[in-house]
Design a protein around this motif. Structure first.
Motif, PDB file in Angstrom:
ATOM      1  N   GLN A  29       1.735 -11.763  10.176  1.00 37.66           N
ATOM      2  CA  GLN A  29       2.835 -12.227  11.191  1.00 37.66           C
ATOM      3  C   GLN A  29       3.517 -10.907  11.827  1.00 37.66           C
ATOM      4  OE1 GLN A  29       5.303 -14.595   8.501  1.00 37.66           O
ATOM      5  NE2 GLN A  29       4.231 -16.432   8.968  1.00 37.66           N
ATOM      6  N   VAL A  30       3.726 -10.084  11.342  1.00 37.31           N
ATOM      7  CA  VAL A  30       4.208  -8.742  11.648  1.00 37.31           C
ATOM      8  C   VAL A  30       3.359  -8.301  12.700  1.00 37.31           C
ATOM      9  CG1 VAL A  30       5.246  -6.172  11.214  1.00 37.31           C
ATOM     10  CG2 VAL A  30       5.904  -8.360   9.808  1.00 37.31           C
ATOM     11  N   MET A  31       2.107  -8.160  12.253  1.00 37.33           N
ATOM     12  CA  MET A  31       0.977  -7.450  13.162  1.00 37.33           C
ATOM     13  C   MET A  31       0.802  -8.195  14.584  1.00 37.33           C
ATOM     14  SD  MET A  31      -1.753  -5.735  10.895  1.00 37.33           S
ATOM     15  CE  MET A  31      -2.470  -7.041  10.112  1.00 37.33           C
ATOM     16  N   ARG A  32       1.160  -9.623  14.311  1.00 37.05           N
ATOM     17  CA  ARG A  32       0.999 -10.456  15.632  1.00 37.05           C
ATOM     18  C   ARG A  32       1.816 -10.236  16.633  1.00 37.05           C
ATOM     19  NH1 ARG A  32      -2.708 -13.264  18.731  1.00 37.05           N
ATOM     20  NH2 ARG A  32      -1.587 -14.942  19.687  1.00 37.05           N
ATOM     21  N   ARG A  33       3.131  -9.686  16.083  1.00 32.11           N
ATOM     22  CA  ARG A  33       4.205  -9.413  16.996  1.00 32.11           C
ATOM     23  C   ARG A  33       3.837  -8.407  17.905  1.00 32.11           C
ATOM     24  NH1 ARG A  33       9.327  -9.689  12.429  1.00 32.11           N
ATOM     25  NH2 ARG A  33       9.324 -12.063  12.473  1.00 32.11           N
ATOM     26  N   ASP A  34       3.051  -7.359  17.724  1.00 32.24           N
ATOM     27  CA  ASP A  34       2.795  -6.136  18.176  1.00 32.24           C
ATOM     28  C   ASP A  34       1.679  -6.402  19.230  1.00 32.24           C
ATOM     29  OD1 ASP A  34       2.055  -3.596  19.163  1.00 32.24           O
ATOM     30  OD2 ASP A  34       2.454  -2.703  16.883  1.00 32.24           O
ATOM     31  N   PRO A  35       2.000  -6.226  20.392  1.00 32.42           N
ATOM     32  CA  PRO A  35       0.907  -6.581  21.656  1.00 32.42           C
ATOM     33  C   PRO A  35      -0.051  -5.611  21.503  1.00 32.42           C
ATOM     34  CG  PRO A  35       2.969  -5.703  22.653  1.00 32.42           C
ATOM     35  CD  PRO A  35       3.260  -5.960  21.002  1.00 32.42           C
ATOM     36  N   ASP A  36      -0.074  -4.291  21.000  1.00 26.76           N
ATOM     37  CA  ASP A  36      -1.124  -3.238  20.972  1.00 26.76           C
ATOM     38  C   ASP A  36      -1.906  -3.271  19.649  1.00 26.76           C
ATOM     39  OD1 ASP A  36      -0.053  -2.385  23.423  1.00 26.76           O
ATOM     40  OD2 ASP A  36       1.585  -1.290  21.968  1.00 26.76           O
ATOM     41  N   VAL A  37      -1.720  -4.332  18.987  1.00 25.83           N
ATOM     42  CA  VAL A  37      -2.813  -4.564  17.747  1.00 25.83           C
ATOM     43  C   VAL A  37      -3.592  -5.847  17.960  1.00 25.83           C
ATOM     44  CG1 VAL A  37      -2.610  -5.260  15.127  1.00 25.83           C
ATOM     45  CG2 VAL A  37      -1.026  -3.453  16.403  1.00 25.83           C
ATOM     46  N   GLU A  38      -4.832  -5.678  17.497  1.00 27.46           N
ATOM     47  CA  GLU A  38      -5.850  -6.594  17.348  1.00 27.46           C
ATOM     48  C   GLU A  38      -6.307  -6.745  15.977  1.00 27.46           C
ATOM     49  OE1 GLU A  38     -10.431  -6.850  18.597  1.00 27.46           O
ATOM     50  OE2 GLU A  38      -9.140  -5.931  20.032  1.00 27.46           O
ATOM     51  N   VAL A  39      -6.027  -8.023  15.443  1.00 31.89           N
ATOM     52  CA  VAL A  39      -6.262  -8.171  14.027  1.00 31.89           C
ATOM     53  C   VAL A  39      -7.765  -9.177  13.774  1.00 31.89           C
ATOM     54  CG1 VAL A  39      -5.567  -9.572  11.880  1.00 31.89           C
ATOM     55  CG2 VAL A  39      -3.956  -8.344  13.503  1.00 31.89           C
ATOM     56  N   HIS A  40      -8.470  -8.838  13.192  1.00 33.98           N
ATOM     57  CA  HIS A  40      -9.519  -9.363  12.631  1.00 33.98           C
ATOM     58  C   HIS A  40      -9.667 -10.087  11.148  1.00 33.98           C
ATOM     59  CE1 HIS A  40     -12.326  -8.323  16.246  1.00 33.98           C
ATOM     60  NE2 HIS A  40     -11.393  -7.496  16.205  1.00 33.98           N
ATOM     61  N   LEU A  41      -9.489 -11.117  11.142  1.00 29.46           N
ATOM     62  CA  LEU A  41      -9.190 -11.793   9.759  1.00 29.46           C
ATOM     63  C   LEU A  41      -9.945 -12.397   9.238  1.00 29.46           C
ATOM     64  CD1 LEU A  41      -6.840 -12.956   7.877  1.00 29.46           C
ATOM     65  CD2 LEU A  41      -6.645 -14.738   9.450  1.00 29.46           C
ATOM     66  N   THR A  42     -10.370 -12.500   8.015  1.00 25.35           N
ATOM     67  CA  THR A  42     -11.348 -13.223   6.941  1.00 25.35           C
ATOM     68  C   THR A  42     -10.775 -13.596   5.723  1.00 25.35           C
ATOM     69  OG1 THR A  42     -13.507 -13.040   6.293  1.00 25.35           O
ATOM     70  CG2 THR A  42     -12.347 -11.116   6.004  1.00 25.35           C
TER      71      THR A  42
END
Length: 222
Positions: A29-42
């Motif tokens: 959730q915290v990383m999702r708030r940052d527009p400069d972060v791209e998350v790859h989730l598994t």
């Protein structure tokens, strides 16, 4: 990027079957708030089972409801669920989901550039598989990729007590360049809620992967 545009920081987040799902979800959730972060989730099947047990969230790993995951909070949370813009079933340009048994996905290859990976929470079997370079799923393969490419790998185990074999596995990973960051919260940051303890661990993870955050009052900060 070829057009001169700076790409987002690309972080791989893998959730496995150790206790600590609230930490992993809060980190996402915290990383999702940052527009400069791209998350790859598994998420491993055991990780999904822990999500259901600890967060009350049942996910279909073949087609997970990413909006429900982003809005999920534990029953003991004092804050309401965070609100994010709706995303499609396969994610968007800042959140990509990869099935745990898909070895053809980008994060299985070292040629796919990433900035860091976080194993949170990290189960004993995941710890063992990565330490022995014996990947049995995408989570372990992606972690091996980060080690061989000398990229930041943050491992967040949550089990106690630990056996000698688990300690040896952690030593092997640390010697290979991983950061071992057990889910052990501090108590010096004006703790008032359970969320404060979760945020302590999340903040330490974010520090390790180079993402600014103000989740906690730091030691001797005014």
């Amino acid at each position: 990027m070829s057009d001169g545009t700076k790409r987002r920081r690309r972080i791989v987040l893998a959730m496995t079957g150790a206790s600590g799902a609230p930490i992993a979800v809060r980190l996402l959730q915290v990383m999702r708030r940052d527009p400069d972060v791209e998350v790859h989730l598994t998420i491993s099947p055991s990780g999904a089972a822990v999500l259901q047990q600890e967060m009350g969230l049942q996910l279909n790993l073949r087609s997970p409801d990413l909006n429900a995951l982003l809005a999920c909070v534990p029953q003991w949370a004092s804050e309401p669920a965070p609100k994010f813009d709706e995303i499609g079933p396969t994610g968007d340009e800042r959140l990509h989901y990869h099935q745990h048994d898909d070895y053809m996905t980008p994060i299985a290859s070292g040629s796919f550039l990433t900035d860091a990976m976080v194993l949170c929470p990290c189960s004993g079997s995941t710890l063992s598989g990565v330490a022995r370079s014996a990947a049995s799923n995408l989570v372990q393969r992606a972690a091996e990729v980060h080690l061989k490419e000398h990229r930041k790998l943050v491992v967040v185990p949550r089990e106690t007590p630990m056996s000698v074999l688990q300690i040896e596995n952690m030593h092997r990973l640390a010697a290979a360049g991983a950061v071992l960051l057990p889910a052990m919260p501090g108590w010096y940051h004006d703790v008032k809620r359970i969320e404060d303890l979760v945020d302590f661990v999340v903040a330490r993870i974010l520090d390790q992967i180079g993402l600014d955050n103000g989740l906690i009052q730091r030691w001797k900060d005014a």
